[in-house]
Write a protein that holds these residues in place. Structure first.
Motif, PDB file in Angstrom:
ATOM      1  N   HIS A 218      83.989  17.009  71.753  1.00  0.00           N
ATOM      2  CA  HIS A 218      83.642  18.231  71.019  1.00  0.00           C
ATOM      3  C   HIS A 218      82.727  19.145  71.836  1.00  0.00           C
ATOM      4  N   LEU A 219      81.883  18.559  72.680  1.00  0.00           N
ATOM      5  CA  LEU A 219      81.034  19.393  73.523  1.00  0.00           C
ATOM      6  C   LEU A 219      81.852  20.138  74.568  1.00  0.00           C
ATOM      7  N   TYR A 220      82.896  19.497  75.096  1.00  0.00           N
ATOM      8  CA  TYR A 220      83.770  20.194  76.039  1.00  0.00           C
ATOM      9  C   TYR A 220      84.478  21.363  75.359  1.00  0.00           C
ATOM     10  N   ILE A 221      84.854  21.186  74.106  1.00  0.00           N
ATOM     11  CA  ILE A 221      85.494  22.282  73.368  1.00  0.00           C
ATOM     12  C   ILE A 221      84.524  23.452  73.202  1.00  0.00           C
ATOM     13  N   VAL A 222      83.278  23.131  72.825  1.00  0.00           N
ATOM     14  CA  VAL A 222      82.279  24.186  72.646  1.00  0.00           C
ATOM     15  C   VAL A 222      81.958  24.855  73.977  1.00  0.00           C
ATOM     16  N   ALA A 223      81.884  24.070  75.059  1.00  0.00           N
ATOM     17  CA  ALA A 223      81.620  24.643  76.378  1.00  0.00           C
ATOM     18  C   ALA A 223      82.745  25.580  76.806  1.00  0.00           C
ATOM     19  N   CYS A 224      83.982  25.205  76.518  1.00  0.00           N
ATOM     20  CA  CYS A 224      85.113  26.076  76.835  1.00  0.00           C
ATOM     21  C   CYS A 224      85.039  27.371  76.027  1.00  0.00           C
ATOM     22  N   ALA A 225      84.667  27.242  74.741  1.00  0.00           N
ATOM     23  CA  ALA A 225      84.499  28.443  73.922  1.00  0.00           C
ATOM     24  C   ALA A 225      83.363  29.316  74.449  1.00  0.00           C
ATOM     25  N   GLY A 226      82.276  28.689  74.925  1.00  0.00           N
ATOM     26  CA  GLY A 226      81.180  29.452  75.509  1.00  0.00           C
ATOM     27  C   GLY A 226      81.602  30.199  76.763  1.00  0.00           C
ATOM     28  N   ALA A 227      82.436  29.561  77.593  1.00  0.00           N
ATOM     29  CA  ALA A 227      82.943  30.254  78.780  1.00  0.00           C
ATOM     30  C   ALA A 227      83.815  31.437  78.395  1.00  0.00           C
ATOM     31  N   GLY A 228      84.624  31.264  77.343  1.00  0.00           N
ATOM     32  CA  GLY A 228      85.433  32.384  76.866  1.00  0.00           C
ATOM     33  C   GLY A 228      84.586  33.522  76.335  1.00  0.00           C
ATOM     34  N   ALA A 229      83.507  33.184  75.604  1.00  0.00           N
ATOM     35  CA  ALA A 229      82.601  34.222  75.102  1.00  0.00           C
ATOM     36  C   ALA A 229      81.919  34.954  76.249  1.00  0.00           C
ATOM     37  N   THR A 230      81.585  34.242  77.317  1.00  0.00           N
ATOM     38  CA  THR A 230      80.968  34.887  78.484  1.00  0.00           C
ATOM     39  C   THR A 230      81.938  35.844  79.156  1.00  0.00           C
ATOM     40  N   VAL A 231      83.206  35.467  79.233  1.00  0.00           N
ATOM     41  CA  VAL A 231      84.216  36.368  79.805  1.00  0.00           C
ATOM     42  C   VAL A 231      84.319  37.646  78.976  1.00  0.00           C
ATOM     43  N   ILE A 232      84.342  37.500  77.641  1.00  0.00           N
ATOM     44  CA  ILE A 232      84.409  38.673  76.765  1.00  0.00           C
ATOM     45  C   ILE A 232      83.167  39.548  76.951  1.00  0.00           C
TER      46      ILE A 232
END
Length: 283
Positions: A218-232
């Protein structure tokens, strides 16, 4: 009575002055840059914090279940430690970079320019804005790669989780559960000579039931979402910086036009004054 009315008028004027000052201050806030900064900070914090803990859990899972000999995964451990140090650097850099971009937004937004009537652009200011546009573009492309890279562990953990879920289905009872395995060596995480290298049957089920697996997944999922938010956030910053740079360029042309116009008006005034003097002296 007259004194009280005058005091009431003074108090009302003071309140109006404070209200107008607050409105001007709120109007000078670059809300687009503020939203982008908050999104950037949130995305970087999620990626760095969750990614750091998830990497630690991944090492624990590998050491306990897939590679019990330390020399087999020594290189992977060194790479993970290096990535954790890189995460520290990323967090520090983007904290400073986000503050710099927010400050740049404060000084280039049109609302602030309205508060300072004697605002003039310079070549240095336009070059700095252009540099931020280029740097933000490079960072955005780099974070696209980070976003894609952060999806890899999510994919690996999802395969393990789906395999464990398949063993719990009624159809799995028709086959031998011990024949259902997950071999992490095929992903290149650990070498082929690592022992045991794979987990089958009840052992695989026990791994999926551990807290390390559940938390890391679940932390990897949240980290991936955080990377996507940083791109946005970086794309948002790029649009803001491009608009500000274009505004500065137009403002520089406008100031140049105003300077030329003032010079022409002064020349016309000088010519008219000289002509009047000549006429007066002639008469």
């Amino acid at each position: 009575m007259e004194n009280t009315s005058e005091e009431n008028q003074e108090q009302s004027q003071e309140k109006r002055g404070c209200f107008e000052c607050c409105i001007k201050c709120l109007g000078g806030v670059p809300y687009a840059s503020l939203v982008a900064t908050i999104l950037c900070f949130s995305g970087v914090a999620l990626f760095c914090g969750c990614g750091h803990v998830a990497l630690t859990g991944t090492v624990t899972i590998l050491e306990n279940h897939f590679s019990k000999i330390t020399s087999d995964h020594a290189m992977l451990t060194d790479i993970i430690q290096l990535m954790q140090y890189v995460i520290y650097g990323i967090a520090s850099f983007f904290f400073l970079y986000g503050i710099i971009l927010l400050a740049e937004g404060f000084y280039t937004t049109s609302a602030v320019k309205e508060l300072h009537s004697e605002f003039k652009t310079t070549i240095c200011g336009r070059c700095i804005s252009g540099m931020f546009v280029f740097l933000t573009y490079i960072l955005g492309v780099a974070w696209l790669g980070v976003f894609g890279f952060s999806a890899v562990p999510v994919f690996l953990f999802y395969n393990m989780w789906s395999t464990c879920a398949a063993m719990k289905l009624p159809m799995a009872n028709l086959t031998n559960v011990d024949s259902i395995c997950v071999d992490v060596r095929q992903y290149g995480i650990i070498p082929w000579n690592a022992t045991p290298g794979k987990a089958c049957g009840s052992t695989l089920g026990d791994i999926c039931n551990t807290s390390e697996f559940y938390l890391s997944y679940h932390l990897y999922i949240v980290a991936c979402a955080g990377a996507g938010a940083t791109v946005i956030a970086l794309i948002h910053f790029l649009m803001i910086l491009s608009a500000n740079w274009a505004y500065l360029k137009d403002a520089s042309h406008m100031h140049a036009y105003q300077d030329i116009k003032l010079k022409e008006e002064r020349e016309l005034q000088d010519i008219s004054s000289r002509s009047k003097e000549c006429l007066n002296s002639y008469t």
